[in-house]
Design an enzyme around this catalytic site. Sequence first.
Site, PDB file in Angstrom:
ATOM      1  N   SER A  33      19.304  84.330-120.517  1.00  0.00           N
ATOM      2  CA  SER A  33      18.841  85.675-120.197  1.00  0.00           C
ATOM      3  C   SER A  33      17.992  86.273-121.297  1.00  0.00           C
ATOM      4  O   SER A  33      17.108  87.088-121.027  1.00  0.00           O
ATOM      5  CB  SER A  33      20.047  86.580-119.935  1.00  0.00           C
ATOM      6  OG  SER A  33      20.934  86.547-121.037  1.00  0.00           O
ATOM      7  N   ASP A  55      31.810  83.296-128.207  1.00  0.00           N
ATOM      8  CA  ASP A  55      31.298  82.743-126.942  1.00  0.00           C
ATOM      9  C   ASP A  55      31.505  81.233-126.943  1.00  0.00           C
ATOM     10  O   ASP A  55      30.573  80.459-126.702  1.00  0.00           O
ATOM     11  CB  ASP A  55      29.816  83.096-126.796  1.00  0.00           C
ATOM     12  CG  ASP A  55      29.309  82.889-125.376  1.00  0.00           C
ATOM     13  OD1 ASP A  55      30.133  82.816-124.443  1.00  0.00           O
ATOM     14  OD2 ASP A  55      28.079  82.793-125.194  1.00  0.00           O
ATOM     15  N   LYS A  79      14.579  78.173-130.631  1.00  0.00           N
ATOM     16  CA  LYS A  79      15.011  79.189-129.675  1.00  0.00           C
ATOM     17  C   LYS A  79      14.046  80.368-129.755  1.00  0.00           C
ATOM     18  O   LYS A  79      13.841  80.936-130.836  1.00  0.00           O
ATOM     19  CB  LYS A  79      16.437  79.626-130.000  1.00  0.00           C
ATOM     20  CG  LYS A  79      17.068  80.562-128.995  1.00  0.00           C
ATOM     21  CD  LYS A  79      18.536  80.817-129.386  1.00  0.00           C
ATOM     22  CE  LYS A  79      19.225  81.764-128.423  1.00  0.00           C
ATOM     23  NZ  LYS A  79      20.644  81.975-128.814  1.00  0.00           N
ATOM     24  N   ALA A 127      16.705  84.237-124.222  1.00  0.00           N
ATOM     25  CA  ALA A 127      15.798  83.294-124.882  1.00  0.00           C
ATOM     26  C   ALA A 127      15.818  81.951-124.171  1.00  0.00           C
ATOM     27  O   ALA A 127      16.651  81.707-123.296  1.00  0.00           O
ATOM     28  CB  ALA A 127      16.209  83.125-126.350  1.00  0.00           C
ATOM     29  N   GLN A 128      14.878  81.081-124.566  1.00  0.00           N
ATOM     30  CA  GLN A 128      14.894  79.707-124.084  1.00  0.00           C
ATOM     31  C   GLN A 128      14.711  78.769-125.278  1.00  0.00           C
ATOM     32  O   GLN A 128      14.229  79.174-126.339  1.00  0.00           O
ATOM     33  CB  GLN A 128      13.833  79.460-123.017  1.00  0.00           C
ATOM     34  CG  GLN A 128      12.404  79.471-123.461  1.00  0.00           C
ATOM     35  CD  GLN A 128      11.441  79.267-122.287  1.00  0.00           C
ATOM     36  OE1 GLN A 128      11.764  79.541-121.128  1.00  0.00           O
ATOM     37  NE2 GLN A 128      10.235  78.799-122.566  1.00  0.00           N
ATOM     38  N   VAL A 129      15.082  77.500-125.073  1.00  0.00           N
ATOM     39  CA  VAL A 129      15.108  76.526-126.165  1.00  0.00           C
ATOM     40  C   VAL A 129      14.078  75.436-125.912  1.00  0.00           C
ATOM     41  O   VAL A 129      13.966  74.916-124.798  1.00  0.00           O
ATOM     42  CB  VAL A 129      16.514  75.906-126.313  1.00  0.00           C
ATOM     43  CG1 VAL A 129      16.518  74.852-127.420  1.00  0.00           C
ATOM     44  CG2 VAL A 129      17.541  76.991-126.606  1.00  0.00           C
TER      45      VAL A 129
END
Length: 524
Positions: A134, A290, A155, A136-138
């Site tokens: 939601s 988490d 990231k 960031a992306q890697v």
Amino acid sequence: MSAFGAYFRLWRVGWVLVREGVVSALPSEGLPPVVALAKSSVTIFERSKAKRQKRSDRLARAVERLGPSYVKIGQFLATRPDVVGVDFANDLSQLQDRMTFFPIAAAKANIEGSLGRPVEELYASFGDPIAAASIAQVHPAEVDGSEGRKKVAVKVVRPGVRQRFGHDIEAMYLVAHLQERFMPSSRRLQPVEVTKTLEQTTKVEMDLRLEAAALSEIAENTEKDPGFRVPKVDWERTGRDVITMEWIDGVKMSDVEGLLAAGHDLNALADTLIQSFLRHTLRDGFFHADMHPGNLFVDADGMIVAVDMGIVGRLGKKERRFLAEILYGFITRDYIRVAEVHFEAGYVPGHHNVESFAQAIRAIGEPIHGQPAETISMGKLLTLLFEVTELFDMQTRPELVMLQKTMVVVEGVSRMLNPRFNMWKASEPVVGEWIRNNLGPKRIVTDLKDGLKAAVKLAEAAPEIAAQTEKFHHQLLHMSEHGLRFDEQTAEAIGKSEARHNRSARIALWIIALTLLYIAWTLS
């Protein structure tokens, strides 16, 4: 316009929840008759497909339609079963943080804007995204260093996510204020404060420098711990919108068959996981909040590697002692001591009776002692404890609720690895050592050291305190002799305020000024 926008966004959220059948799946128990009638009447607007789905699937579909901000909001609320209820917290915890990829060109633009250097200069290679969440992306990438070329994970923050979240949080605040106004029973849960916590934690999570700092801190804390580590951070290639870290080659903990095929000892991994979490909690007061199996890997050496440190929790010394004494009290069946700890910590108001509270605690503890150790859940124990404390007006403690929720997740992962996992036996080495060091004779020495440090700091600050006190005394004498005077800036501010505010606001301002003048006059 901001308030109008919040109401519009809230209406949209409500419409999506109705269409996806989430509203009809809410429990009706305790609702006022008018609200219950409205809830039952909106079912005519549900999609036909939604009526055939489970509640968790309906919720997942609704959050997916609402967008990335609501995925993050849902994941946060999953850590607060005290607010949304245990069942809905479990449903929210199943939300998949898999979002659509954003273009690689946008990722490169974010990196260059954050680090001020071209991507080609920073990385020897930069690949297409492999995972999107939601926020960031890697991307996989490679960097050249003194030891040659190595693979890294990059990231990158999702473009526009801060602005989108800023708008969506307004609707959350609106809900929180309405809840406090029209549902007095919910005020104990402090919905506005919960929303502030959500806003703060998400803002922190959107600054990847802070995630890098969290990785660095937990790496220092766990440097000598057996069987646990976190990825190393590449600080040269880390900024607000990008974090570069060590690439982890390993098996996800969710892949039990893969762990077995790689030759790992699942029972040992289960013990190591819970012991590591308790060390972070009790010893360091800083834990990964988490730790679901998708964020946990096992490398070729059998080390557990935790990734994605966007959500972390902290416990102060008082909270750590509170947790340890509660666990120790349940183990020894000393329910009076467990009750006393709640009162000493100020978690339960003093007007309640300690013995009555101890009786409620006994109702939780005694059934546990009649069960086999491998069936006793520490997370469930804390859940029951928080449910009982509600009867005694215990205010919501966000840090303890986050701890409880994380413990439930970690314990669940351990039981997934070892169905006969004995939580108490596995945790005893860590909890026992902490209790011996902090609740026994060593505690007195530690408290004396802390007291001495506080006394030294007070002595160092004494001259400044004396000077400030004398200055304040002179100001009071001058005010009593000459009256209260506004400086030019204050007078100008009052003038601007008069021009800006309506008549009632001006009257209130002058009442305050006249009150101050009256105080000065009485002192003269």
